[in-house]
Design an enzyme around this catalytic site. Structure first.
Site, short mmCIF file in Angstrom:
data_model
loop_
_atom_site.label_atom_id
_atom_site.label_comp_id
_atom_site.label_asym_id
_atom_site.label_seq_id
_atom_site.Cartn_x
_atom_site.Cartn_y
_atom_site.Cartn_z
N CYS A 1 0.83 -1.21 0.00
CA CYS A 1 0.00 0.00 0.00
C CYS A 1 0.86 1.26 0.00
CB CYS A 1 -0.93 0.00 1.20
SG CYS A 1 -0.10 -0.15 2.79
N HIS B 1 -1.70 1.28 7.48
CA HIS B 1 -2.15 1.22 6.09
C HIS B 1 -2.06 2.61 5.47
CE1 HIS B 1 -4.19 -0.33 2.59
NE2 HIS B 1 -5.14 0.58 2.70
#
Length: 784
Positions: free
Chosen positions: A90, A592
């Site tokens: 990510c 994230h």
């Protein structure tokens, strides 16, 4: 005897439990077998179990219940392509989305890719490719990042165009895999091998740093090629002046120079090779031609000798001149000194100054006429080389302001493209800082400049940690909300140098107190602001992240920014926020990353016509590994769920979810296919797309036997190409109109998912009132 009866009953009751247990167990077992075989039993438990089993069957068998969900997904799909997560990637996906929407980045990458593809074709055509293969492998490896970026950009644009033209084919998701780029990053930096979480700011610096090195390497190679060409032309002119005769090599060189002159615009001056063209036919009678050749030559030492001596000494002088010119290649100043006795008394400029100021020297040589004819030949060939390479995207010499009238406009246009290409990072992301130190006694200033690509600013004061240690009531005391301007002022704050760290002034000749400030001297097109959200904390030690915990202090971030207050000179430049990389988590090694991008400048959107070909051609022309075999070969041992688009004639909407069951270690991710093999297969996607059209044309011409039929077919093909061009224009206009609906909206890229975010929600996430776990990490401002 009534009292005995109860006693007997009690005795029976005492001895009966074992018997009753046996009977009860057998009875229950028989009853359960009857239940299993009897379908007419109407007890409540059986009804519950039948209802439960029936519900399970109803959930599996009918397909009509899942159709509304797919319809909703199809309606929610946006015409923007996401990136699949290949195992904690990510951090890379968020940076790639920002770079894709960065103004001018895709154009610069495409320009560099075209230069690299031409260089690769030149290496293939080179006859000495085997000898030069060892020294070119390193440059090709460094070019791989540009090729991977261009490959990803092409796949994203083609997938976006295919979705807009055929939206019914895509039901699940609209995403592609940056697998080739990830493999390239792992080759360049082994730190990115495996599936660990990494810092988004570090991967951005890695990508920009490698692009900058590639640009510098391309510049050096172009300058080296230009110097080699000028050296070869100079050698040929020196050989002609020294020998005075005509050999077979000179004949070839004269033919080449004649071809060069035919391609260049004609002037009011003549070349010596034109006057001697008649002597080529009479090369057998060298003794008769030696006298007129010497009369046309300049005053050299060879003219003092006799004619026969000159003819005998000519073959001996040729290798000497060649050896001197070859030894003079490394240093150009030595070549000027050694060859000076062959030239007249006037001062001759060096080779470096020649190709740095071609136009000026060319105009001077033309005005002087015949005595400078040989130098005019050199300049003519250099002009041809410079114009060809500038037109092909090569570097243009900075001083070539005086050019022929026909090619002046073309060179001025190519100069801008060259600056965007070779100075991609410098123009877009790189600025310059000035570290200014002022002595408080003599008021003298000293400045030191250094380049920067991002600005790291704090999100809280340094004294906050001391307050937390002293406070016993609340571990997180309430502080006033800080702004981004406050953070930049902390970065560019004035520091007072006192005490033991005094400044040694060169004017005062002793240590004095001073003030040191950091100012912006040169601002780039895109400003990257890095928020220092991670700090060392002894209470919450993170063994994987090196003790760096997340600071969730909110920071007020404006949509427009001006840095005039911290600039060395007054400026009216203002910057607008167009992208943000968010981080949700508590440590630097976990969490994230997501990216929020504002869609702007769709009116100036330039779409490649190659992305709007037929679906089959589009599938064949994609440089990314799209088939199952290629995806498996490049995937290696990845243990993640990925989507693979089927190539060939299949529809691109078919998505296959594959998952490898092989166990891998923590630092897995080995690659089974090298990056340069992928580069060789997909270095020139235009050729791959164009091959099916050429095959169809060849098949059509082979079917026809008569010339009339061929001409008719050519007319039909020309009409079809005109219709196809109109169709492409209509498709491009339709795509642009479809994308204009999202002008000014914020998009949230969460790996493969893309959502539209309202501006209010985006501002709340950007500058929250509380301290959430999701905070901004990288801010991108572009010049308005």
């Amino acid at each position: 005897m009534p009292g005995v009866i109860p006693s007997e009953s009690n005795g029976l009751s005492r001895g009966s439990p074992s018997k009753k247990n046996r009977l009860s167990l057998k009875f229950f077992q028989k009853k359960e077998t009857k239940r299993a075989l009897d379908f007419t039993d109407s007890q409540e438990n059986e009804e519950k179990t039948s209802e439960y089993r029936g519900s399970e069957i109803d959930q599996v068998v009918p397909a009509a219940q899942s159709s509304p969900v797919s319809c909703e997904k199809r309606e929610n799909l946006l015409p923007f392509v996401g990136l699949n997560n290949l195992g904690n990637t990510c951090y890379l996906n968020s940076i790639l989305q920002v770079l894709y929407f960065c103004p001018g980045f895709k154009t610069g990458v495409k320009h560099l890719f075209n230069i690299i593809s031409r260089k690769k074709e030149a290496l293939k055509d080179d006859s000495n490719q085997k000898d030069k293969g060892s020294c070119k492998e390193e440059s090709l490896a460094s070019y791989e990042l540009i090729c991977s970026l261009q490959s990803l950009i092409i796949s994203v644009e083609q997938l976006q165009a295919s979705f807009l033209l055929n939206p019914e084919k895509y039901t699940d998701e609209l995403a592609t895999q940056p697998r080739r780029l990830l493999n390239t990053l792992r080759e360049l930096n082994p730190m990115y091998e495996g599936f660990l979480q990494h810092d988004a700011q570090e991967v951005l610096q890695c990508i920009l740093g490698n692009i900058q090195e590639t640009c510098q390497l391309l510049k050096k190679e172009e300058i080296k090629n230009l110097a080699e060409l000028s050296g070869k032309v100079e050698e040929q002119s020196l050989q002609k002046e020294e020998t005075g005769g005509i050999t077979s090599t000179e004949i070839d060189s004269m033919r080449n120079t004649e071809d060069v002159k035919e391609q260049l615009p004609k002037g009011n001056w003549k070349r010596k090779s034109d006057s001697e063209s008649s002597n080529v036919k009479k090369k057998v009678k060298l003794s008769r031609e030696s006298q007129p050749l010497e009369e046309n030559q300049r005053q050299t030492r060879s003219k003092r000798k006799a004619i026969g001596d000159t003819l005998e000494a000519a073959p001996k002088i040729i290798p000497k001149c060649v050896s001197e010119s070859e030894s003079a290649k490394p240093s150009q100043k030595k070549s000027k000194v050694k060859i000076n006795w062959l030239k007249p008394s006037t001062k001759q400029p060096s080779i470096l100054s020649k190709f740095c100021s071609l136009g000026k020297i060319t105009t001077n040589q033309r005005s002087k006429g015949q005595p400078k004819e040989k130098e005019g030949d050199v300049e003519e060939d250099l002009e041809k080389y410079g114009s060809d390479h500038t037109a092909n995207g090569g570097p243009e010499s900075p001083g070539s302001s005086v050019t022929p009238v026909d090619s002046s406009e073309a060179k001025s246009g190519n100069k801008g493209a060259e600056q965007i290409g070779f100075e991609l990072v410098e123009k877009l992301f790189q600025g310059q800082l000035v570290l200014r130190t002022r002595c408080l006694e003599c008021e003298s200033l000293t400045e030191r400049r250094e380049d920067f690509q991002d600005i790291s600013v704090p999100v809280q004061e340094d004294e906050l940690s001391k307050v937390e240690e002293s406070s016993e009531i609340s571990p997180e005391p309430k502080t006033e909300m800080k702004t981004l301007r406050w953070a930049i002022s902390q970065f560019a704050s004035v520091e007072r140098i006192v005490g033991e760290d005094k400044y040694f002034c060169e004017n005062c000749h002793h240590y004095t107190e001073a003030e040191r400030s950091l100012l912006f001297d040169k601002m780039p097109e895109v400003i990257t602001i890095h928020l220092k959200c991670f700090a060392a904390s002894g209470l919450e030690f993170d063994c994987y992240g090196g003790g760096l915990s997340k600071i969730n202090t909110p920071l007020l971030t404006p949509l427009k920014l001006s840095l005039e207050e911290w600039s060395t000179k007054p400026t009216n430049d203002s910057y607008g926020l167009f992208a943000v990389v968010m981080h949700s988590g508590i440590t630097i090694s976990s969490g994230h990353y997501t990216a929020s991008v504002k869609v702007t400048d769709l009116n100036s959107l330039e779409l490649d016509e190659g992305n709007f070909v037929v679906d089959q051609m589009c599938e064949l022309g994609k440089p990314e590994p799209l088939t199952e075999e290629q995806a498996r070969g490049t995937a290696g041992n990845y243990d993640d769920e990925v989507s693979i688009r089927v190539g060939g004639n299949a529809q691109p909407s078919k998505v296959l979810n594959k998952k490898n069951v092989e166990g891998i270690g923590l630092l897995g991710g080995q690659k089974s296919k090298a990056d340069y093999e992928l580069y060789n297969k997909a270095s020139n996607p235009d050729k791959v797309v164009g091959t099916p059209f050429t095959d169809n044309r060849n098949s059509e011409t082979n079917d026809t036997t008569n010339g009339t039929h061929e001409s008719d077919r050519n007319k039909e093909s020309s009409d079809q190409t005109g219709v196809n061009m109109n169709g492409l224009e209509n498709k491009i206009s339709y795509v642009v109109q479809s994308l204009k609906e999202y002008e000014g909206k914020w998009l949230l890229f969460d790996d493969s998912e893309v959502k539209v975010t309202e501006e209010k929600d985006f501002l709340n996430s950007l500058s929250p009132s509380t301290s959430p776990t999701s905070t901004p990490y990288l801010l991108f401002y572009k010049k308005l």
